[in-house]
Write an enzyme that holds these catalytic residues in place. Sequence first.
Site, PDB file in Angstrom:
ATOM      1  N   SER A 148     -50.711   7.969  36.438  1.00  0.00           N
ATOM      2  CA  SER A 148     -51.190   6.834  37.231  1.00  0.00           C
ATOM      3  C   SER A 148     -50.901   6.944  38.723  1.00  0.00           C
ATOM      4  O   SER A 148     -51.342   6.076  39.491  1.00  0.00           O
ATOM      5  CB  SER A 148     -50.603   5.531  36.687  1.00  0.00           C
ATOM      6  OG  SER A 148     -51.226   5.183  35.467  1.00  0.00           O
ATOM      7  N   LYS A 197     -54.023   6.689  40.665  1.00  0.00           N
ATOM      8  CA  LYS A 197     -54.657   5.420  41.048  1.00  0.00           C
ATOM      9  C   LYS A 197     -54.690   5.182  42.553  1.00  0.00           C
ATOM     10  O   LYS A 197     -55.727   4.727  43.079  1.00  0.00           O
ATOM     11  CB  LYS A 197     -53.984   4.266  40.327  1.00  0.00           C
ATOM     12  CG  LYS A 197     -54.292   4.181  38.825  1.00  0.00           C
ATOM     13  CD  LYS A 197     -53.581   3.005  38.182  1.00  0.00           C
ATOM     14  CE  LYS A 197     -54.039   2.767  36.741  1.00  0.00           C
ATOM     15  NZ  LYS A 197     -53.578   3.822  35.826  1.00  0.00           N
ATOM     16  N   TYR A 221     -51.526  -5.066  34.495  1.00  0.00           N
ATOM     17  CA  TYR A 221     -51.833  -3.652  34.654  1.00  0.00           C
ATOM     18  C   TYR A 221     -52.792  -3.174  33.577  1.00  0.00           C
ATOM     19  O   TYR A 221     -52.656  -3.546  32.407  1.00  0.00           O
ATOM     20  CB  TYR A 221     -50.531  -2.864  34.592  1.00  0.00           C
ATOM     21  CG  TYR A 221     -50.607  -1.435  35.046  1.00  0.00           C
ATOM     22  CD1 TYR A 221     -51.181  -1.095  36.268  1.00  0.00           C
ATOM     23  CD2 TYR A 221     -50.072  -0.414  34.260  1.00  0.00           C
ATOM     24  CE1 TYR A 221     -51.215   0.220  36.690  1.00  0.00           C
ATOM     25  CE2 TYR A 221     -50.101   0.895  34.678  1.00  0.00           C
ATOM     26  CZ  TYR A 221     -50.677   1.213  35.892  1.00  0.00           C
ATOM     27  OH  TYR A 221     -50.716   2.516  36.311  1.00  0.00           O
TER      28      TYR A 221
END
Length: 409
Positions: free
Chosen positions: A85, A88, A192
């Site tokens: 992640s 991101k 999330y």
Amino acid sequence: MSRISRRNFGSIGLILGAQARSLRGAAIGNARLDETLRTGIAKRKIPAVVGMAATENRILYAGAFGTRDSSGVPVTSNSIFAIASMTKPVTSVAALQLVQEGKVKLDEPVSKYLPQLANLEVLEGFDKDTDKPMLRPARTPVTLKHLLTHTAGFCYDIWDDNMFQYAAQTSGTAGAATIPPLMFEPGTRWQYGMSVDWAGRLVEKVSGMNLEEYFQARILEPLEMLDTSFILPASKFDRLVSRYDRQPDGALKEAARVQPAPPKQFNGGGGLYSTAGDYVRFMQMILGKGRGVNKARILHPKTVESMEINQIGNATAGKMKSHRPGVSSDVDIQPGFTEKWGFGFLINTTAYAGGRSAGSLAWAGIDNTFFWIDPKRSLCAVLMMQFLPFVDREAVGLLGDFERAVYSM
């Protein structure tokens, strides 16, 4: 030959003395960080760690300790990690490039470009008699702002009660063959999830390039992040750090070490491979208000400023209870304090004791790779490990030790 006066000679001596003290201080700070990481992985039984700290313009520290895998090959500062992640923020930068170019708008419905997001449903709960999901049409169109701030309603089943139950009832197919329902009305809270995956698809649709092509052309190659990609070539496989999984007895078991196959599609929410040094170059670009250490302009300063401020109003970010303890422990990076979310980053509203300033930017990858960017101190740092569960007690402990050592340099 020019003569040096006594006054000039004294001034030169003061300068040289200050430089010498600075070098000695840096050496002591680096030695302290080395010791923190070296003894930390031994005490905490962590297979490998790479840490790096930098200002906007220069590297302050780089250290690598432990082994790449069970063969005993040592890791180096050039070792490659799956950063999950930590992809991101890169996707967020890509989407914001399109915003600043006028190709998309933050507040328009993304269904304009991704029609599959036009008629979404919201899960309101489960029928008390049949336990079947109760769905209704979403009243609010999902926007790019929702996607970049995790306020769209797309949630990972790891950290959301209803999504966990829904995924279990649909045999884990939610989000694969179909678009899962939203867990709440867009814009009403933070949770999330897969929102940035959809932001990545938006970048592909608007740019006409796949995400690998776009990242390389617009972000990675301009910043000279030469080891960052969704694709790990065979020539770099020897540098890849193996992943481990925490076992019921507390031991870490190495996952099978195989050459990763190229992905069939590229995911804005995760999937990049990178090095500590490459990710530092990305963070230095944020510290430089959109300009890299090599002077490459990636974002406008005002765009970076939008990433650094709260974009979720009164909502709270960063607190997540895990339903899959083998994958993630409960997430609470700064217990007892409120955190916010900008475009791409978690923002701490209170300074860490002995660490980052209030208003710092941060996030992580599920295999325990972490970073933070401290604009007030013009400082950034990254700490890369490679094991599950996420925010494992030992991983978080080493992160805290490393951070305090960075700020004591």
